[in-house]
Design a protein around this motif. Structure first.
Motif, PDB file in Angstrom:
ATOM      1  N   THR A  58       0.793  -1.201   0.016  1.00  0.00           N
ATOM      2  CA  THR A  58      -0.065   0.028  -0.141  1.00  0.00           C
ATOM      3  C   THR A  58       0.788   1.103  -0.012  1.00  0.00           C
ATOM      4  O   THR A  58       1.689   1.399   0.857  1.00  0.00           O
ATOM      5  CB  THR A  58      -0.867   0.081   1.176  1.00  0.00           C
ATOM      6  N   VAL A  59       0.683   2.189  -0.841  1.00  0.00           N
ATOM      7  CA  VAL A  59       1.434   3.457  -1.060  1.00  0.00           C
ATOM      8  C   VAL A  59       0.432   4.568  -0.844  1.00  0.00           C
ATOM      9  O   VAL A  59      -0.628   4.457  -1.221  1.00  0.00           O
ATOM     10  CB  VAL A  59       2.013   3.517  -2.349  1.00  0.00           C
ATOM     11  N   LEU A  60       0.623   5.119   0.396  1.00  0.00           N
ATOM     12  CA  LEU A  60      -0.369   6.078   0.734  1.00  0.00           C
ATOM     13  C   LEU A  60       0.327   7.456   0.782  1.00  0.00           C
ATOM     14  O   LEU A  60       1.424   7.859   1.250  1.00  0.00           O
ATOM     15  CB  LEU A  60      -0.599   5.926   2.341  1.00  0.00           C
ATOM     16  N   VAL A  61      -0.496   8.495  -0.065  1.00  0.00           N
ATOM     17  CA  VAL A  61       0.039   9.717  -0.264  1.00  0.00           C
ATOM     18  C   VAL A  61      -0.641  10.785   0.443  1.00  0.00           C
ATOM     19  O   VAL A  61      -1.842  10.854   0.468  1.00  0.00           O
ATOM     20  CB  VAL A  61      -0.207   9.997  -1.837  1.00  0.00           C
ATOM     21  N   VAL A  62      -0.041  11.394   1.290  1.00  0.00           N
ATOM     22  CA  VAL A  62      -0.640  12.342   2.147  1.00  0.00           C
ATOM     23  C   VAL A  62      -0.861  13.647   1.312  1.00  0.00           C
ATOM     24  O   VAL A  62       0.127  14.310   0.987  1.00  0.00           O
ATOM     25  CB  VAL A  62       0.390  12.699   3.492  1.00  0.00           C
ATOM     26  N   LEU A  63      -2.080  14.278   1.458  1.00  0.00           N
ATOM     27  CA  LEU A  63      -2.320  15.578   1.017  1.00  0.00           C
ATOM     28  C   LEU A  63      -2.692  16.602   1.880  1.00  0.00           C
ATOM     29  O   LEU A  63      -3.091  16.299   3.004  1.00  0.00           O
ATOM     30  CB  LEU A  63      -3.863  15.106  -0.193  1.00  0.00           C
ATOM     31  N   PHE A  64      -2.399  17.671   1.611  1.00  0.00           N
ATOM     32  CA  PHE A  64      -2.878  18.910   2.342  1.00  0.00           C
ATOM     33  C   PHE A  64      -2.926  20.108   1.370  1.00  0.00           C
ATOM     34  O   PHE A  64      -2.337  20.066   0.412  1.00  0.00           O
ATOM     35  CB  PHE A  64      -1.793  19.111   3.399  1.00  0.00           C
ATOM     36  N   ASP A  65      -3.580  21.186   1.858  1.00  0.00           N
ATOM     37  CA  ASP A  65      -3.625  22.422   1.171  1.00  0.00           C
ATOM     38  C   ASP A  65      -2.412  22.989   0.580  1.00  0.00           C
ATOM     39  O   ASP A  65      -1.460  23.027   1.635  1.00  0.00           O
ATOM     40  CB  ASP A  65      -4.368  23.528   1.545  1.00  0.00           C
ATOM     41  N   ASP A  66      -2.128  23.617  -0.724  1.00  0.00           N
ATOM     42  CA  ASP A  66      -1.005  24.236  -1.018  1.00  0.00           C
ATOM     43  C   ASP A  66       0.005  23.239  -1.276  1.00  0.00           C
ATOM     44  O   ASP A  66       1.238  23.496  -1.069  1.00  0.00           O
ATOM     45  CB  ASP A  66      -0.526  25.352   0.078  1.00  0.00           C
ATOM     46  N   VAL A  67      -0.341  21.709  -1.646  1.00  0.00           N
ATOM     47  CA  VAL A  67       0.874  20.758  -2.022  1.00  0.00           C
ATOM     48  C   VAL A  67       1.116  21.237  -3.397  1.00  0.00           C
ATOM     49  O   VAL A  67       0.483  22.006  -4.193  1.00  0.00           O
ATOM     50  CB  VAL A  67       0.106  19.538  -1.602  1.00  0.00           C
ATOM     51  N   GLN A  68       2.672  20.778  -3.674  1.00  0.00           N
ATOM     52  CA  GLN A  68       2.949  20.976  -5.247  1.00  0.00           C
ATOM     53  C   GLN A  68       2.143  19.609  -5.759  1.00  0.00           C
ATOM     54  O   GLN A  68       2.803  18.511  -5.361  1.00  0.00           O
ATOM     55  CB  GLN A  68       4.456  20.749  -4.845  1.00  0.00           C
TER      56      GLN A  68
END
Length: 318
Positions: free
Chosen positions: A3-13
């Protein structure tokens, strides 16, 4: 299945997210059942990237599956992350088999204490900040990525693709990584110790036109006489004045600039041509294979023949 989990947040590139995502997605298409790719944010709602792109995560971080590979991208939002995110990473990061950051995602990992006692890198513009704010981290500003045990950090933006390809190669082998790289029209992978900049980008552009022209001329003539006396004569300056002016205006000595140009030229020929080592050593200004070998060992820790074996893409099958 990993499992590859990508963390997201506002103003991410956005490219910090989509670059590695395309690599792992390509690997899953090539070998179904290898990777399960998920994206998650704190509240599970859409996030707006620094370029204005809206990305919809699969879930909240709380509901996300336990990751094999936990990836934290960078971007403006990484420089002042939500404390809840660093708290979550502090708890869950050590549980992942691989902890990965792209660009300023390393700052988020450092704030969560996950880089303490480790070597790491980040985008060149923020290496000094990372080192200053987190003295327990050994910051290496030059490589495009650094792997220290289960923690891997990469430099700016596209270096996340290089690191993702290296991870896929580790998981599935060189052939799989090469197939994905061909599809994405990128190198199989640049070696992690490759500098973030080419010689021309690493050096400042000289203010004086004769020196600017000389910088370009050096890159086009690596096999010429590039000693200080010869270069000074071409710039119409005394050797002493030339050496002082070149360093003041470019940030590096003439010799250092020439060394980087020659190394880059030799690497390109090793990667892109079938020319012999002796021919490449002459064309790159080293003169002899042994001189080129010493330069490669000093800068890259590997000999030219081994470099070619590892980093030159194989000829596609027809």
């Amino acid at each position: 299945m990993r499992t590859v989990l990508v963390v997201l947040f506002d103003d991410v590139q956005s490219l910090d997210v989509t670059g590695p995502l395309e690599v792992f997605t390509g690997a899953e298409k090539l070998a179904p059942g290898t990777y399960r790719i998920r994206m998650a944010s704190l509240d599970g709602g859409p996030v707006r990237t620094s370029s204005g792109l809206t990305v919809v995560p699969d879930s909240t971080l709380a509901d996300a599956p336990a990751p094999h590979t936990l990836l934290v991208p960078g971007g403006p939002g990484a420089r002042g992350p939500d404390p809840r995110l660093t708290d979550w990473l502090r708890e869950h990061g050590p549980r992942a088999e691989r902890l990965v950051s792209v660009c300023t995602g390393a700052i988020v990992l450092a704030q969560a204490g996950l880089l303490d006692g480790r070597r790491a890198t980040t985008h060149w513009a923020y290496c000094a900040e990372l080192a200053r704010d987190h003295p327990a981290v050994t910051v290496e500003p030059d490589p495009i990525y650094v792997r220290d045990g289960p923690v891997s950090t990469s430099a700016g933006v596209t270096s996340g693709i290089d690191l993702a390809l290296a991870l896929v190669e580790e998981d599935l082998g060189r052939h799989a990584a090469l197939t994905i790289a061909r599809h994405l029209v990128v190198f199989l992978r640049r070696p992690g110790n490759q500098a973030q900049f080419s010689a021309q980008l690493a050096a400042q552009t000289a203010c004086r036109e004769p020196l600017r022209e000389l910088q370009q001329w050096i890159t086009e003539h690596p096999d010429d006489d590039l000693g200080v006396d010869s270069l000074a004569a071409r710039a119409r300056l005394s050797p002493r004045h030339f050496a002082r002016a070149f360093r003041a205006e470019t940030g590096m000595t003439p010799g250092r600039y020439v060394d980087r140009v020659r190394l880059e030229h030799a690497r390109r020929l090793l990667e892109d041509t079938a020319d012999g080592i002796e021919e490449i050593s002459r064309a790159s200004g080293y003169g002899t294979p042994e001189a080129m070998r010493r330069a490669f060992l000093k800068s890259l820790g590997t000999a030219p023949a081994e470099y070619r074996r590892r980093f030159r893409p194989a000829t596609p099958a027809h």
